[in-house]
Design an enzyme around this catalytic site. Structure first.
Site, PDB file in Angstrom:
ATOM      1  N   ASP A   1      -5.733  -3.059  -2.912  1.00  0.00           N
ATOM      2  CA  ASP A   1      -4.865  -3.244  -2.521  1.00  0.00           C
ATOM      3  C   ASP A   1      -4.133  -4.460  -1.460  1.00  0.00           C
ATOM      4  O   ASP A   1      -4.882  -5.076  -0.960  1.00  0.00           O
ATOM      5  CB  ASP A   1      -5.756  -1.664  -0.913  1.00  0.00           C
ATOM      6  CG  ASP A   1      -3.928  -1.888   0.030  1.00  0.00           C
ATOM      7  OD1 ASP A   1      -4.075  -2.561   0.634  1.00  0.00           O
ATOM      8  OD2 ASP A   1      -4.523  -0.312  -0.065  1.00  0.00           O
TER       9      ASP A   1
ATOM     10  N   SER B   1       0.401  -0.763   0.519  1.00  0.00           N
ATOM     11  CA  SER B   1      -0.103   0.225   0.426  1.00  0.00           C
ATOM     12  C   SER B   1       1.451   1.622   0.140  1.00  0.00           C
ATOM     13  O   SER B   1       1.558   1.482  -0.632  1.00  0.00           O
ATOM     14  CB  SER B   1      -1.185  -0.150   1.300  1.00  0.00           C
ATOM     15  OG  SER B   1      -1.775   0.753   1.240  1.00  0.00           O
TER      16      SER B   1
END
Length: 739
Positions: free
Chosen positions: A220, A75
């Site tokens: 993600d 991320s």
């Protein structure tokens, strides 16, 4: 026998588990079999905006001379790590994140100046927009943000990286973690197009749309592995320095908000890996990120979190220096060959992706002179011009080194846009109204844009628009309108009449943008008026009873618009000049030339104060002009009935002007509180029935105070005005978008 069998089975299972976990228990194992010093890995966890703390960690590691042999991140950790792996230093990263306007970056908007004329209207008129599926049902998008601006920042930073790069061969070997949206599997990204790799690793579900990378649809990586030290271990790391910006598990008292619940759920995702991943670290740096969330993208958060990252790392200086001494670690010389070039020499444009547009049209819209030298910001500006037309999912770019220059390739993904838009307003002139719009964009069709708008109110109306924008030709369009309008007519400040009019028109037009913010256009229009028509003859107001009139006109216009916002601009100009020739073929064959101009100008005097300068004017060059074209004056911009209705603070809408009228306004606008504005306004009007001389003219003065509030439902405006011609105050108010 059964008891013995169970005991043997349990011992076997325990033995098998110990075998599997043996290489990963305790602190990171030293690679004693390899020659040379051990490899040092830096692992960044995910955490959204809290990841700014990673930059502070890098600053101290550079000060201490800790060599980084590989970076792994998830991320925001993948974003910071990916950029750093290209050879950028921590100071450059800090400068970058502090220079970005995060509100702009984290949405798909382009500058207002780059939007098409129709998209400017859509943005100015409607509160919300919902996509419609092919089977005519309303739907929700895959995510709120497509990432158009985010990915193009990455493209500029990684402009010198091949689109099929092996990340192990970057100046600092790199990998990031994402999640396969189809299978839920963890995906360790080690090659391909670096911008989509970093973007997919940070594409939080529902917030961002999924990203296609190497043929997989990704989101993600924090869902499956938010602190990927195990990935670094598999890449050959001997020493692992982990930076953990994840929040701790919350108790009941801190689970009373949506943000708290979401943060807790994120912590659950990779809970099963957490203990193992932590055990692999030689050092775990955990900056204090309290008071900030994954969405704290603002300048204050950037400054504070970087400082907290520095502070947390300095607390480990003793341990870091012990590692340096024990393993004889020395700083690495990192190649900067891949760091962003200031300008690239572009000798060719190419286009890839899923699109149905002619290259002539694309090249015309991008407006790039090839060969030429371009920076990443200039390439982004060209993309914004194309993206601003609408009908695109994402547009981003990569550069291909040809030896004597670069080929600039645009990856274009078009989509058929079919949206339902809704706007609302309520004001002292028109009462309440709702505008419903359906817009369809599909540039592979002859008419790439189709739009239908219906106003639902006591003054209903309809607008139909069709435009064709293909190849290297100007935009061609057809516009059909119908409107019923009830309005009050004022004479010398007193209400004289209540009028009703039915208006319809059909226009064929063509326009061409040039020099960024200019538009040049011309058109032919047929209009029909039925109802109460008024005109001003010298100083008296006259009425023509229930007129039925067809008017034919040819017109041309020149416009310039570089305002950064329509309702609350901080700077810029919005100017429009139109010359038309109008005739009533049924009752007269005379041509009536008419000149109209309007300009709004906002000049910033300070961050909270702006100077406002507006000019409006209209000239009717023939004395026997059609009475339906008498110039209207008075009211605010949101209460204008036709394009020849000119606002004037202090006069109620609607009054009528002489043949020649010029209005000037000057004001000061103060942004005295968050989203609240107060303006002091003064305007003057000069009008007469002779040519634009100084004889036989009358002058009217007026002014007022305006309070405005920016809301998500549109602006709220309240104006208290006064004019010397009426000698009494006027009041007007509006809530909602103007249409």
């Amino acid at each position: 026998m059964l008891k013995k069998f169970i005991q043997v089975s349990i011992l076997s299972i325990l033995g098998f588990c110990l075998f599997l976990t043996y290489p990963f228990t305790g602190h990171a194992q030293e690679n004693t079999e390899k020659t040379g010093r051990p490899k040092v890995a830096l692992v960044f966890s995910g955490g959204g905006a809290k990841g700014f703390a990673h930059i502070g960690v890098l600053k101290v590691l550079e000060e201490e001379g800790i060599p980084i042999d590989m970076i792994v991140g998830t991320s925001m950790g993948g974003l910071v790590g990916g950029i750093y792996s290209l050879g950028y230093n921590s100071s450059e990263l800090e400068t970058l994140v502090k220079s970005l306007n995060w509100e702009t970056v984290l949405n798909d908007d382009v500058q207002r100046a780059f939007l098409s004329k129709n998209d400017q209207l859509l943005k100015q008129r409607y509160i919300f927009s919902l996509p419609i599926t092919k089977d005519k049902r309303l739907s929700l998008p895959q995510g709120l943000i497509k990432g158009q601006n985010v990915i193009n920042i990455f493209c500029g930073l990684a402009g010198n990286v091949p689109s099929d790069a092996d990340f192990s061969k970057l100046p600092i070997p790199f990998a990031c973690v994402a999640t396969d949206l189809e299978t839920g599997d963890e995906v360790i990204i080690k090659d391909g197009f670096l911008p989509t790799a970093m973007f997919s690793s940070m594409a939080i579900p529902l917030a961002f749309q999924p990203v296609s990378h190497n043929g997989r649809l990704l989101v993600d990586g924090g869902i499956v592995n938010n602190f990927p030290t195990d990935v670094a271990k598999k890449m050959g790391a001997d020493i692992i320095i982990g930076v953990d910006i994840r929040g701790d598990f919350r108790d009941q008292m801190n689970l009373k908000s949506i943000n708290g619940v979401l943060s807790q759920l994120v912590n659950f995702f990779d809970k099963s890996k957490d203990s193992i991943n932590k055990s692999l670290c030689n050092i775990i740096i955990k900056p204090d990120v309290s008071g900030y969330s994954v969405s704290s993208f603002n300048n204050q958060a950037v400054d504070t979190l970087i400082l907290r990252g520095e502070k947390a790392t300095r607390n480990f200086r003793t341990e870091l220096r012990q590692l340096k001494t024990k393993y004889d670690l020395e700083p690495r010389q990192i190649s900067r060959a891949l760091v962003q070039t200031k300008r690239w020499h572009i000798n060719k444009l190419t286009f890839t992706g899923n699109f149905h547009l002619e290259q002539e049209f694309l090249q015309k819209t991008l407006n790039m002179e090839i060969p030429g030298d371009y920076s990443s910001s200039e390439i982004k500006t060209a993309i914004d011009k194309l993206y601003g037309l609408g009908g695109f999912d994402r547009i981003f770019y990569n550069l291909i080194d040809t030896g004597n220059g670069e080929t600039l390739n645009f990856n274009i993904s078009t989509q058929e846009v079919f949206t339902q838009n809704v706007g609302f307003k309520a004001n002292t002139t028109d009462a309440a109204a709702i505008m419903v719009n359906t817009t369809r964009k599909n540039y592979k069709n002859v008419f790439g844009l189709l739009s239908a708008s219906v106003e639902l109110s006591v003054n209903p109306g309809i607008i139909l628009v069709a435009e064709s924008n293909r190849k290297n030709v100007p935009t061609l369009g057809i516009n059909l309108k119908g409107k019923y309008q009830n309005y009050n007519v004022f004479d010398k400040g007193k209400k004289a009449f209540e009028a009703n009019i039915l208006y319809s028109s059909g226009a064929f037009y063509v326009y061409q943008p040039f020099m960024k913010q200019f538009h040049l256009g011309l058109g032919f229009q047929e209009e029909y008026y039925h109802g109460d028509i008024f005109s001003k003859n010298n100083t008296s107001l006259t009425i023509s009873n229930q007129i039925d009139q067809f008017l034919t006109s040819a017109y041309s216009y020149l416009s310039f618009d570089n305002m950064d916002d329509y309702y609350f601009p901080t700077r810029g100009s919005d100017s429009y000049a139109e010359f038309s020739m109008i005739t009533d073929w049924k009752n007269s064959n005379k041509l009536s030339p008419i000149l109209l101009y309007k300009t709004r100008n906002v000049i910033p005097l300070s961050p909270k104060t702006a100077l406002l300068i507006d000019l409006y004017g209209r000239s009717l060059f023939n004395s026997d002009y059609p009475p339906t074209k008498t110039t209207m004056i008075g009211g605010e911009p949101y209460s204008q009935y036709f394009n020849y209705h000119l606002p004037f603070v202090g006069l109620s809408a609607v009054s009528f002007a002489d043949r020649y009228v010029n209005i000037g306004l000057i004001g000061l606008r103060f942004n005295f509180a968050n989203s609240q504005y107060l303006s002091i306004l003064f305007n003057a009007m000069v009008q007469g029935n002779e040519s634009l001389g100084l004889t036989n003219v009358s002058t009217t003065y007026g002014g007022g105070l305006k309070y405005a509030l920016k809301t998500f439902l549109g602006p709220l405006d309240v104006t208290l005005g006064y004019s010397g011609s009426t000698r009494k105050p006027s009041f007007s108010a509006n809530f909602g978008y103007w249409f």
